[in-house]
Design a protein around this motif. Structure first.
Motif, PDB file in Angstrom:
ATOM      1  N   CYS A  89      -6.229   4.067   4.341  1.00 27.10           N
ATOM      2  CA  CYS A  89      -5.453   4.897   5.254  1.00 27.10           C
ATOM      3  C   CYS A  89      -5.664   4.401   6.680  1.00 27.10           C
ATOM      4  O   CYS A  89      -6.776   4.009   7.043  1.00 27.10           O
ATOM      5  N   ALA A 125      -6.108  -0.872  -0.699  1.00 31.60           N
ATOM      6  CA  ALA A 125      -5.235   0.056   0.018  1.00 31.60           C
ATOM      7  C   ALA A 125      -6.114   1.040   0.772  1.00 31.60           C
ATOM      8  O   ALA A 125      -7.087   1.562   0.213  1.00 31.60           O
ATOM      9  N   PRO A 157      -4.527   6.570  -0.813  1.00 32.88           N
ATOM     10  CA  PRO A 157      -3.868   5.266  -0.749  1.00 32.88           C
ATOM     11  C   PRO A 157      -4.093   4.467  -2.025  1.00 32.88           C
ATOM     12  O   PRO A 157      -5.206   4.404  -2.538  1.00 32.88           O
ATOM     13  N   LEU A 158      -3.018   3.891  -2.545  1.00 37.17           N
ATOM     14  CA  LEU A 158      -3.098   3.064  -3.743  1.00 37.17           C
ATOM     15  C   LEU A 158      -2.440   1.721  -3.474  1.00 37.17           C
ATOM     16  O   LEU A 158      -1.526   1.618  -2.663  1.00 37.17           O
ATOM     17  N   GLY A 207      -3.242   7.945   8.881  1.00 35.65           N
ATOM     18  CA  GLY A 207      -3.182   8.269   7.461  1.00 35.65           C
ATOM     19  C   GLY A 207      -2.139   7.479   6.702  1.00 35.65           C
ATOM     20  O   GLY A 207      -2.111   7.484   5.473  1.00 35.65           O
ATOM     21  N   ALA A 244       0.863  -1.178   0.000  1.00 39.70           N
ATOM     22  CA  ALA A 244       0.000   0.000   0.000  1.00 39.70           C
ATOM     23  C   ALA A 244       0.899   1.227   0.000  1.00 39.70           C
ATOM     24  O   ALA A 244       1.869   1.279   0.753  1.00 39.70           O
ATOM     25  N   THR A 296      -8.198   1.538  -5.465  1.00 43.97           N
ATOM     26  CA  THR A 296      -9.104   0.505  -4.961  1.00 43.97           C
ATOM     27  C   THR A 296     -10.337   1.076  -4.258  1.00 43.97           C
ATOM     28  O   THR A 296     -10.834   0.513  -3.288  1.00 43.97           O
ATOM     29  N   PRO A 330      -0.594   4.666   4.643  1.00 47.23           N
ATOM     30  CA  PRO A 330      -1.277   3.687   3.794  1.00 47.23           C
ATOM     31  C   PRO A 330      -1.074   2.265   4.316  1.00 47.23           C
ATOM     32  O   PRO A 330       0.044   1.891   4.680  1.00 47.23           O
ATOM     33  N   LEU A 331      -2.164   1.506   4.382  1.00 45.52           N
ATOM     34  CA  LEU A 331      -2.111   0.112   4.828  1.00 45.52           C
ATOM     35  C   LEU A 331      -2.782  -0.769   3.793  1.00 45.52           C
ATOM     36  O   LEU A 331      -3.696  -0.353   3.082  1.00 45.52           O
TER      37      LEU A 331
END
Lengths: 269, 269
Positions: free
Chosen positions: B218, B216, A234-235, B232, A216, A259, B234-235
DNA sequence: AAGTGGTCTAGACCACTTT
DNA sequence: AAGTGGTCTAGACCACTTC
């Protein structure tokens, strides 16, 4: 190419009592061998014919009986070899018709490598827009992944893919210049359908396996603009190395997936 | 349980000329049947024995010859049935020893469902810290995924997993209360190793397949605090539904993965 | 009717493990 | 030596497709 039987590491003579009692398969029976079963040898021979283009993607390969005659083994042994090739998606069996060489020019194959699915509705293949194509020299990290030397010729491609007009994927590709000599932006832009179909038809290079590493990340400015989203969104980042026959790496691809309305689908078996 | 032969939809009598010429396998030969091959029927019978616990995880199942006698079929037919079960990871074959029921109590099985790998170094299994365990009523969305009714009893679990002391995964699980009756926070906390091992040993429920959807996202405040990262960040979000025998869903799991020094590994074949 | 892959059988021998 | 899964063969018949 080679219709002679592979080395026989098992005493197949058996049969009636007329067999010469001292067939002596002796010599190197335990020294260094690394013997492999007959069907694995047959599998390797068939794979060679696939790789060499003796039978092209989409075409019918010889029947089991015919191959059994060619290799001087039983149909059952050919069958087991083809069973494994079918399990690896190199060929497809169709009862009553025959065994066909797999091809990327098939709806069935389209989602074998693209695992991004809509959260709702039926999946369909995205439209592609080429952003950039250029010749570059391989950086050290890319060279390592593609089994090349730093500085070797590469083709770099950047594109955006959209579902129903919504930009969803930003993708960068690095291809060995050697393998994809003559690949141009024009050819890429006029081509419809999966890129792997183009590689297969125009460059004789079929992708048969790939390994992905997924992370991520935050959208940087460039990606955000191409996808029409805010910087920092987030990508999902998927880095893929694809392999052709002989486990030779022939493509590095880094995709950024939005996503919000799609997800990466995976089955754990 | 049932040592009698399955219905024979093929005329196996064959053999010498003494066979009665009018064995008449007629009757319903084409009306509604949905016949399945013998080896598929044998496979189903073996699967039943696995599911019923006649042979437990880790144990040896009867030899091919023994099963062939029991089911009154040839060894080759049993072999093909077991081949498929081995391909689905329900059993493991070991030459010279026999065929064993698969178990989650094995290093080999640990990374079949956990696909998060360190970017560098050898993979190892994370330590788990239970944050919360409680009984709840199934919300509509969870109920739908687990094939339950809204309001049915559920067990909710929240935990954090760490690699080398670094918190990397926040995970929430929803389990059918019916299936996992008696599961307590104490039992979970004292248990070492993969949770699927506990489910298998203590609740007789073996996960044999799972489907994941990956996105993905946050990190929200809660996740950020548990992972010791900034809100925040990204996960990677992996939503998994796991299935036991009979394709029955028995677990919903939502994991948030910190992919700063790890990645989700996937092979495309 | 002929050809293809799919199933099933029976028997032989091999490689590996345990007794 | 005995037992297990692994390989190989040969032959029969079935299901499906095409001619």
């Amino acid at each position: 190419m080679n219709p002679v039987p592979p080395n026989q590491n098992q005493n197949n003579t058996a049969a009636s009592g007329t067999a010469s009692p001292a067939a002596s398969p002796a010599s190197a029976t335990g020294s260094s061998p690394t013997f492999s079963p007959l069907y694995q040898q047959i599998k390797a021979l068939i794979t060679q014919s696939l790789q060499s283009g003796e039978w092209k993607p989409g075409e019918l390969i010889p029947s089991e009986v015919e191959l059994a005659n060619r290799f001087k083994v039983s149909q059952g042994t050919v069958r087991k070899a083809i069973d494994e090739l079918a399990a690896e998606n190199l060929v497809m069996r169709r009862q009553g018709k025959g065994t066909f060489v797999s091809t990327h020019h098939e709806a069935r194959a389209h989602f074998r490598f693209l695992r991004l699915m809509p959260d709702e509705g039926v999946p369909h293949y995205p439209e592609s827009k080429i952003i950039e194509v250029k010749r570059i020299r391989a950086p050290a990290d890319v060279a390592r992944l593609l089994d090349l030397k730093t500085g070797d010729a590469l083709i770099f491609i950047k594109r955006v893919q959209s579902f129903d007009g919504v930009p969803t994927i930003v993708e960068e590709l690095w291809l060995p210049g050697q393998t994809f000599k003559g690949l141009t932006a024009e050819r890429l832009m006029e081509y419809k359908g999966p890129m792997y179909g183009l590689f297969e038809s125009e460059f004789g290079t079929r992708m048969i396996r790939a390994a992905e590493k997924i992370r991520a990340v935050c959208a940087d400015g460039a990606a955000a603009e191409l996808l029409g989203i805010a910087e920092g969104t987030p990508l999902l980042c998927a880095e893929r190395v694809s392999f052709t026959y002989g486990d030779k790496p022939v493509e590095l691809r880094r995709g950024l997936y939005l996503t919000a309305h799609h997800h990466y689908q995976n089955e754990l078996n």
